[in-house]
Design a protein around this motif. Structure first.
Motif, PDB file in Angstrom:
ATOM      1  N   LYS A 169       0.746  -1.154  -0.092  1.00 16.35           N
ATOM      2  CA  LYS A 169      -0.299  -0.470   0.230  1.00 16.35           C
ATOM      3  C   LYS A 169       1.186   1.026   0.446  1.00 16.35           C
ATOM      4  O   LYS A 169       1.653   0.991   0.917  1.00 16.35           O
ATOM      5  CB  LYS A 169      -0.430   0.272   0.985  1.00 16.35           C
ATOM      6  CG  LYS A 169      -1.624   1.326   1.601  1.00 16.35           C
ATOM      7  CD  LYS A 169      -2.502   1.606   2.596  1.00 16.35           C
ATOM      8  CE  LYS A 169      -3.120   3.036   2.630  1.00 16.35           C
ATOM      9  NZ  LYS A 169      -4.156   2.824   1.784  1.00 16.35           N
ATOM     10  N   SER A 170       0.890   2.657  -0.943  1.00 22.83           N
ATOM     11  CA  SER A 170       1.352   3.283  -0.642  1.00 22.83           C
ATOM     12  C   SER A 170       1.045   4.458   0.280  1.00 22.83           C
ATOM     13  O   SER A 170      -0.227   3.465   0.425  1.00 22.83           O
ATOM     14  CB  SER A 170       1.223   3.840  -2.093  1.00 22.83           C
ATOM     15  OG  SER A 170       1.816   3.426  -3.023  1.00 22.83           O
ATOM     16  N   ILE A 171       1.674   4.872   1.081  1.00 22.31           N
ATOM     17  CA  ILE A 171       1.020   6.015   2.297  1.00 22.31           C
ATOM     18  C   ILE A 171       1.504   7.024   1.529  1.00 22.31           C
ATOM     19  O   ILE A 171       2.807   7.254   1.224  1.00 22.31           O
ATOM     20  CB  ILE A 171       2.716   5.145   3.247  1.00 22.31           C
ATOM     21  CG1 ILE A 171       1.920   3.719   3.822  1.00 22.31           C
ATOM     22  CG2 ILE A 171       2.038   6.031   4.365  1.00 22.31           C
ATOM     23  CD1 ILE A 171       0.556   3.576   4.187  1.00 22.31           C
ATOM     24  N   ALA A 172       1.058   8.005   2.472  1.00 19.15           N
ATOM     25  CA  ALA A 172       1.634   9.633   2.028  1.00 19.15           C
ATOM     26  C   ALA A 172       2.113   9.416   2.945  1.00 19.15           C
ATOM     27  O   ALA A 172       2.452   9.663   3.720  1.00 19.15           O
ATOM     28  CB  ALA A 172       0.201  10.317   2.426  1.00 19.15           C
ATOM     29  N   THR A 173       3.518  10.308   2.303  1.00 18.31           N
ATOM     30  CA  THR A 173       4.580  10.598   3.707  1.00 18.31           C
ATOM     31  C   THR A 173       3.961  11.793   3.886  1.00 18.31           C
ATOM     32  O   THR A 173       4.223  12.668   4.048  1.00 18.31           O
ATOM     33  CB  THR A 173       5.672  10.895   2.514  1.00 18.31           C
ATOM     34  OG1 THR A 173       5.778  12.206   1.548  1.00 18.31           O
ATOM     35  CG2 THR A 173       6.392   9.266   1.555  1.00 18.31           C
ATOM     36  N   SER A 174       5.242  11.896   5.857  1.00 17.86           N
ATOM     37  CA  SER A 174       5.242  12.674   6.404  1.00 17.86           C
ATOM     38  C   SER A 174       6.843  13.109   6.922  1.00 17.86           C
ATOM     39  O   SER A 174       7.899  12.502   5.763  1.00 17.86           O
ATOM     40  CB  SER A 174       4.688  12.470   7.794  1.00 17.86           C
ATOM     41  OG  SER A 174       5.203  11.959   8.607  1.00 17.86           O
ATOM     42  N   LYS A 175       7.161  14.122   7.246  1.00 20.59           N
ATOM     43  CA  LYS A 175       8.268  14.994   7.305  1.00 20.59           C
ATOM     44  C   LYS A 175       8.382  13.956   8.475  1.00 20.59           C
ATOM     45  O   LYS A 175      10.586  14.030   9.415  1.00 20.59           O
ATOM     46  CB  LYS A 175       8.662  15.842   8.074  1.00 20.59           C
ATOM     47  CG  LYS A 175       8.423  16.709   6.717  1.00 20.59           C
ATOM     48  CD  LYS A 175       8.141  18.158   7.669  1.00 20.59           C
ATOM     49  CE  LYS A 175       8.083  19.262   5.859  1.00 20.59           C
ATOM     50  NZ  LYS A 175       7.808  21.112   6.543  1.00 20.59           N
TER      51      LYS A 175
END
Length: 193
Positions: A169-175
């Protein structure tokens, strides 16, 4: 005198697992239940691996009241035997493994809660992909993974009578950066069981 806490419904809470024996017992019970329900052989689990994951803080436990009803392991390192090259490229993948649901809660939303929490934690750690393997014969688990956006990569694999598919599953990235709890359990980078 009336004790209000005695009549209060049990709360759902998440925690990082600290009791390896409890985690291992839940995992083995879940495996045995799924195997019996689906006419499969339960995988053999390595207690030393459970101990390492718990010691590293990589095991997440869902409780209903005081009862451990679900758990999963989240790590930056692939499980033993998994080929990361089978997946599409990702800069910071994390690996979901050892998903378990207490047999008394099978068919409830506990499995879905575990998967949703894994996706949430993966995003918080800065992962751009969440990878796992699943037995395609466990149809309810497979459906949950698909509903949550996991896609299969590659064919159905079979080894030692156990079938598995690789999902991501692709995950929206964070910092955020990967937390230390996702570190490698031993110097070799190999995790078994």
């Amino acid at each position: 005198m009336f004790d209000e806490s005695a009549s209060a419904p049990a709360r759902w809470t998440w925690e990082v697992g600290t009791d390896w024996a409890e985690v291992h017992e839940l995992l083995c019970a879940s495996d045995a239940h799924q195997a019996a329900r689906n006419g499969l052989t339960a995988p053999v689990r390595n207690a030393d691996t459970t101990k390492r994951w718990v010691r590293l803080g990589a095991v997440h436990v869902l409780r209903h009241g005081t009862e451990a009803v679900g758990s999963f392991t989240l790590s930056a390192y692939p499980p033993h035997g998994l080929d990361p090259a089978a997946y599409p490229p990702a800069e910071r993948p994390v690996y979901l493994q050892r998903l378990s649901v207490a047999p008394a809660h099978a068919g409830s939303l506990v499995g879905m809660r575990c998967l949703r929490r894994a996706v949430e934690l993966a995003g918080e750690t800065g992962a751009d992909a969440l990878r796992c393997e699943a037995n395609p014969d466990l149809q309810a688990t497979r459906r949950m993974l698909v509903v949550l956006g996991f896609a299969q990569y590659g064919p159905v694999l079979a080894e030692g009578g156990v079938r598995r598919v690789q999902l991501q599953k692709s995950i929206a990235t964070s910092k955020h950066v990967l937390a230390s709890r996702c570190d490698d359990p031993d110097e070799s980078g190999v995790v078994s069981g």
